[in-house]
Write an enzyme that holds these catalytic residues in place. Structure first.
Site, PDB file in Angstrom:
ATOM      1  CD1 TRP A  42      -4.441   5.405   2.475  1.00  0.00           C
ATOM      2  CD2 TRP A  42      -3.597   5.923   4.468  1.00  0.00           C
ATOM      3  NE1 TRP A  42      -5.489   5.475   3.355  1.00  0.00           N
ATOM      4  CE2 TRP A  42      -5.001   5.793   4.586  1.00  0.00           C
ATOM      5  CE3 TRP A  42      -2.856   6.247   5.597  1.00  0.00           C
ATOM      6  CZ2 TRP A  42      -5.675   5.970   5.793  1.00  0.00           C
ATOM      7  CZ3 TRP A  42      -3.519   6.422   6.800  1.00  0.00           C
ATOM      8  CH2 TRP A  42      -4.912   6.289   6.890  1.00  0.00           C
ATOM      9  CD  GLU A  43       2.721   4.033  -0.080  1.00  0.00           C
ATOM     10  OE1 GLU A  43       3.860   4.401   0.311  1.00  0.00           O
ATOM     11  OE2 GLU A  43       2.231   2.920   0.164  1.00  0.00           O
ATOM     12  N   GLY A  44       2.034   9.439   0.438  1.00  0.00           N
ATOM     13  CA  GLY A  44       2.680  10.735   0.375  1.00  0.00           C
ATOM     14  C   GLY A  44       3.696  10.736  -0.761  1.00  0.00           C
TER      15      GLY A  44
END
Length: 234
Positions: A14-16
């Protein structure tokens, strides 16, 4: 408790990972796996770091958010999936203090309130909406899995009308592909695809887990037994 590898992978997903300083949607300087703070603010936009530095920031941030979630373990006795979901939530939001109302909410309320944290500056963001749904699903997954431990050769009852397919997530079957017994408990849609009626009894021949769903093979084909938070067969 500490975050499992599954939880870490979820956060990374989700953060990358960006190896140069950038401004997020709120205008905050960010780098690595969503890392923010004084050390990033001291760097100019575009400044680069190594993958090793990004991994170190992730480890530092995890420890901080794990401590926040662990504060409430004496109250809730988190399962690993609940813990991972809440650390992922805290990693994005900052903490779970407001979410759990400092330990005054029950788990079901916490799960439902998660979905409200999908805005930035009052604007609903699709990315946050999807992330909250995924975190909630993980938070509730222990309960779902416990309810869906299907047994081969056992008879179950369908809760709602279901299409019958040739394989999990496969093609819908026409009425003539069903067994005679199934035909007596089915109807077809406008295109002729067979739909088993709710309250129909089915026998489990095998089970397959696929994309957070459980598929059950019955004599006529495959039906979805559960999907995300909803149980269709029990």
């Amino acid at each position: 408790m500490v975050t499992s590898q599954k939880g870490i992978n979820l956060i990374k997903k989700w953060e990358g990972c960006v190896l140069k300083v950038y401004l997020d949607v709120t205008g905050t300087k960010t780098i690595g796996f969503g890392h923010t703070g004084a050390d990033v603010n001291a760097l100019p936009v575009g400044a680069r770091i190594s993958q090793e530095q990004a991994d170190m920031y992730l480890k530092m941030d995890l420890a901080r958010f794990e401590k926040n979630v662990n504060r409430y373990d004496d109250v809730y006795h988190w399962t690993q999936n609940e813990f991972d979901a809440l650390v992922c939530f805290a990693y994005n939001v900052g903490s779970i203090d407001q979410l759990v109302d400092n330990g005054n909410r029950d788990k079901n309320t916490i799960a439902n309130k998660m979905l409200l944290y999908n805005k930035s500056k009052g604007i609903v963001l699709d990315g946050l909406t999807n992330r909250r749904k995924f975190e909630r699903q993980l938070f509730l997954s222990d309960e779902i899995i416990e309810k869906s431990k299907y047994v081969i050769s056992k008879t179950y009852v369908i809760n709602t009308d279901l299409y019958v397919r040739d394989e999990p997530q496969g093609n819908k079957l026409k009425m003539d592909a069903l067994t005679e017994n199934a035909k007596a408990h089915a109807y077809f849609d406008s295109e002729g695809y067979a739909i088993l009626k709710g309250k129909t009894k089915v026998t489990c021949l095998s089970i397959k887990e696929l994309d957070n769903s459980t598929w059950m093979r019955i004599p006529s084909g495959w039906v979805c037994a559960r999907n995300e938070e909803k149980i269709y067969i029990e």
